[in-house]
Design a protein around this motif. Structure first.
Motif, PDB file in Angstrom:
ATOM      1  N   VAL A  34       0.858  -1.181   0.000  1.00 24.25           N
ATOM      2  CA  VAL A  34       0.000   0.000   0.000  1.00 24.25           C
ATOM      3  C   VAL A  34       0.893   1.229   0.000  1.00 24.25           C
ATOM      4  O   VAL A  34       1.801   1.339   0.823  1.00 24.25           O
ATOM      5  CB  VAL A  34      -0.945   0.015   1.222  1.00 24.25           C
ATOM      6  N   MET A  35       0.627   2.121  -0.937  1.00 25.39           N
ATOM      7  CA  MET A  35       1.419   3.342  -1.047  1.00 25.39           C
ATOM      8  C   MET A  35       0.497   4.551  -0.919  1.00 25.39           C
ATOM      9  O   MET A  35      -0.576   4.587  -1.515  1.00 25.39           O
ATOM     10  CB  MET A  35       2.176   3.340  -2.367  1.00 25.39           C
ATOM     11  N   ASN A  36       0.938   5.505  -0.126  1.00 21.26           N
ATOM     12  CA  ASN A  36       0.171   6.714   0.144  1.00 21.26           C
ATOM     13  C   ASN A  36       0.861   7.896  -0.525  1.00 21.26           C
ATOM     14  O   ASN A  36       2.056   8.097  -0.336  1.00 21.26           O
ATOM     15  CB  ASN A  36       0.101   6.909   1.661  1.00 21.26           C
ATOM     16  N   TYR A  37       0.109   8.649  -1.305  1.00 18.47           N
ATOM     17  CA  TYR A  37       0.661   9.802  -2.010  1.00 18.47           C
ATOM     18  C   TYR A  37      -0.087  11.060  -1.627  1.00 18.47           C
ATOM     19  O   TYR A  37      -1.265  11.016  -1.285  1.00 18.47           O
ATOM     20  CB  TYR A  37       0.549   9.615  -3.531  1.00 18.47           C
ATOM     21  N   ASP A  38       0.606  12.184  -1.729  1.00 19.15           N
ATOM     22  CA  ASP A  38      -0.027  13.470  -1.505  1.00 19.15           C
ATOM     23  C   ASP A  38      -1.174  13.661  -2.494  1.00 19.15           C
ATOM     24  O   ASP A  38      -2.261  14.082  -2.135  1.00 19.15           O
ATOM     25  CB  ASP A  38       1.009  14.596  -1.652  1.00 19.15           C
ATOM     26  N   CYS A  39      -0.927  13.309  -3.751  1.00 17.25           N
ATOM     27  CA  CYS A  39      -1.952  13.439  -4.797  1.00 17.25           C
ATOM     28  C   CYS A  39      -1.702  12.377  -5.860  1.00 17.25           C
ATOM     29  O   CYS A  39      -0.559  12.110  -6.223  1.00 17.25           O
ATOM     30  CB  CYS A  39      -1.894  14.827  -5.419  1.00 17.25           C
ATOM     31  N   LEU A  40      -2.773  11.789  -6.360  1.00 16.53           N
ATOM     32  CA  LEU A  40      -2.673  10.784  -7.416  1.00 16.53           C
ATOM     33  C   LEU A  40      -2.984  11.355  -8.795  1.00 16.53           C
ATOM     34  O   LEU A  40      -3.034  10.626  -9.776  1.00 16.53           O
ATOM     35  CB  LEU A  40      -3.609   9.604  -7.121  1.00 16.53           C
ATOM     36  N   ASN A  41      -3.220  12.650  -8.864  1.00 12.61           N
ATOM     37  CA  ASN A  41      -3.505  13.325 -10.128  1.00 12.61           C
ATOM     38  C   ASN A  41      -4.717  12.759 -10.861  1.00 12.61           C
ATOM     39  O   ASN A  41      -4.722  12.646 -12.073  1.00 12.61           O
ATOM     40  CB  ASN A  41      -2.276  13.322 -11.040  1.00 12.61           C
ATOM     41  N   VAL A  42      -5.717  12.392 -10.102  1.00 18.81           N
ATOM     42  CA  VAL A  42      -7.013  12.000 -10.654  1.00 18.81           C
ATOM     43  C   VAL A  42      -7.965  13.094 -10.180  1.00 18.81           C
ATOM     44  O   VAL A  42      -8.775  12.899  -9.294  1.00 18.81           O
ATOM     45  CB  VAL A  42      -7.444  10.602 -10.149  1.00 18.81           C
ATOM     46  N   CYS A  43      -7.786  14.255 -10.761  1.00 18.76           N
ATOM     47  CA  CYS A  43      -8.383  15.497 -10.264  1.00 18.76           C
ATOM     48  C   CYS A  43      -9.862  15.380  -9.908  1.00 18.76           C
ATOM     49  O   CYS A  43     -10.683  14.999 -10.726  1.00 18.76           O
ATOM     50  CB  CYS A  43      -8.167  16.613 -11.269  1.00 18.76           C
ATOM     51  N   GLY A  44     -10.138  15.673  -8.654  1.00 21.66           N
ATOM     52  CA  GLY A  44     -11.499  15.719  -8.157  1.00 21.66           C
ATOM     53  C   GLY A  44     -12.037  14.385  -7.660  1.00 21.66           C
ATOM     54  O   GLY A  44     -13.025  14.357  -6.942  1.00 21.66           O
ATOM     55  N   MET A  45     -11.441  13.295  -8.051  1.00 25.57           N
ATOM     56  CA  MET A  45     -11.958  11.973  -7.665  1.00 25.57           C
ATOM     57  C   MET A  45     -11.986  11.815  -6.144  1.00 25.57           C
ATOM     58  O   MET A  45     -12.942  11.278  -5.602  1.00 25.57           O
ATOM     59  CB  MET A  45     -11.112  10.881  -8.308  1.00 25.57           C
ATOM     60  N   CYS A  46     -10.953  12.296  -5.470  1.00 27.40           N
ATOM     61  CA  CYS A  46     -10.877  12.105  -4.019  1.00 27.40           C
ATOM     62  C   CYS A  46     -11.987  12.847  -3.271  1.00 27.40           C
ATOM     63  O   CYS A  46     -12.358  12.458  -2.179  1.00 27.40           O
ATOM     64  CB  CYS A  46      -9.506  12.514  -3.487  1.00 27.40           C
ATOM     65  N   SER A  47     -12.519  13.896  -3.868  1.00 27.46           N
ATOM     66  CA  SER A  47     -13.591  14.634  -3.201  1.00 27.46           C
ATOM     67  C   SER A  47     -14.966  14.056  -3.520  1.00 27.46           C
ATOM     68  O   SER A  47     -15.951  14.404  -2.866  1.00 27.46           O
ATOM     69  CB  SER A  47     -13.552  16.105  -3.594  1.00 27.46           C
ATOM     70  N   LEU A  48     -15.050  13.163  -4.497  1.00 26.82           N
ATOM     71  CA  LEU A  48     -16.335  12.607  -4.900  1.00 26.82           C
ATOM     72  C   LEU A  48     -16.669  11.285  -4.215  1.00 26.82           C
ATOM     73  O   LEU A  48     -17.776  11.106  -3.714  1.00 26.82           O
ATOM     74  CB  LEU A  48     -16.371  12.395  -6.421  1.00 26.82           C
ATOM     75  N   LYS A  49     -15.737  10.351  -4.234  1.00 28.98           N
ATOM     76  CA  LYS A  49     -15.995   9.003  -3.733  1.00 28.98           C
ATOM     77  C   LYS A  49     -14.723   8.408  -3.163  1.00 28.98           C
ATOM     78  O   LYS A  49     -13.632   8.798  -3.551  1.00 28.98           O
ATOM     79  CB  LYS A  49     -16.437   8.085  -4.880  1.00 28.98           C
ATOM     80  N   PRO A  50     -14.867   7.402  -2.292  1.00 29.58           N
ATOM     81  CA  PRO A  50     -13.687   6.671  -1.859  1.00 29.58           C
ATOM     82  C   PRO A  50     -13.103   5.934  -3.068  1.00 29.58           C
ATOM     83  O   PRO A  50     -13.841   5.320  -3.840  1.00 29.58           O
ATOM     84  CB  PRO A  50     -14.222   5.669  -0.837  1.00 29.58           C
ATOM     85  N   PHE A  51     -11.786   6.019  -3.235  1.00 28.28           N
ATOM     86  CA  PHE A  51     -11.164   5.321  -4.347  1.00 28.28           C
ATOM     87  C   PHE A  51      -9.710   5.003  -4.043  1.00 28.28           C
ATOM     88  O   PHE A  51      -9.094   5.574  -3.154  1.00 28.28           O
ATOM     89  CB  PHE A  51     -11.276   6.135  -5.644  1.00 28.28           C
ATOM     90  N   ALA A  52      -9.195   4.058  -4.818  1.00 31.95           N
ATOM     91  CA  ALA A  52      -7.788   3.689  -4.778  1.00 31.95           C
ATOM     92  C   ALA A  52      -7.416   3.237  -6.177  1.00 31.95           C
ATOM     93  O   ALA A  52      -8.283   2.990  -7.020  1.00 31.95           O
ATOM     94  CB  ALA A  52      -7.539   2.575  -3.774  1.00 31.95           C
ATOM     95  N   ILE A  53      -6.136   3.128  -6.403  1.00 33.04           N
ATOM     96  CA  ILE A  53      -5.649   2.599  -7.667  1.00 33.04           C
ATOM     97  C   ILE A  53      -4.950   1.284  -7.351  1.00 33.04           C
ATOM     98  O   ILE A  53      -4.018   1.245  -6.549  1.00 33.04           O
ATOM     99  CB  ILE A  53      -4.697   3.592  -8.361  1.00 33.04           C
ATOM    100  N   VAL A  54      -5.440   0.201  -7.950  1.00 32.72           N
ATOM    101  CA  VAL A  54      -4.886  -1.135  -7.734  1.00 32.72           C
ATOM    102  C   VAL A  54      -4.208  -1.573  -9.027  1.00 32.72           C
ATOM    103  O   VAL A  54      -4.873  -1.737 -10.052  1.00 32.72           O
ATOM    104  CB  VAL A  54      -5.978  -2.141  -7.329  1.00 32.72           C
ATOM    105  N   ASN A  55      -2.895  -1.703  -8.970  1.00 31.04           N
ATOM    106  CA  ASN A  55      -2.101  -2.064 -10.151  1.00 31.04           C
ATOM    107  C   ASN A  55      -2.491  -1.235 -11.374  1.00 31.04           C
ATOM    108  O   ASN A  55      -2.681  -1.754 -12.469  1.00 31.04           O
ATOM    109  CB  ASN A  55      -2.191  -3.555 -10.452  1.00 31.04           C
TER     110      ASN A  55
END
Length: 83
Positions: A34-55
């Motif tokens: 599991v890696m934690n980043y300041d920003c994943l550059n998926v603009c706005g996604m983090c404010s809309l829904k819970p999400f992660a990037i898996v592989n």
């Protein structure tokens, strides 16, 4: 938390509602990192829904619990593909 071998990576954003702590159960697999980043550059996604990037693939849902279920399913699929 087990850092794993990194065969399956789960990436989360600091600003999202899904945190590394939510992923502790899934991250117990030695093949999962599991890696934690300041920003994943998926603009706005983090404010809309819970999400992660898996592989490299986005996994999201309306609730944290539903997202965790989807992430666990995706991780299991990825692990099966590695066997």
């Amino acid at each position: 938390m087990n850092e794993g071998l990194g065969l399956v990576t789960i990436e989360v954003c600091d600003y999202g509602s899904l945190t590394v702590q939510h992923l502790e159960k899934i991250a117990r697999h030695p093949e999962v990192a599991v890696m934690n980043y300041d920003c994943l550059n998926v603009c706005g996604m983090c404010s809309l829904k819970p999400f992660a990037i898996v592989n490299g693939r986005r996994v999201f849902a309306n609730t944290i619990d539903a997202c965790l279920e989807k992430i666990e399913h995706r991780v299991n699929e990825e692990l099966k593909a590695l066997q």
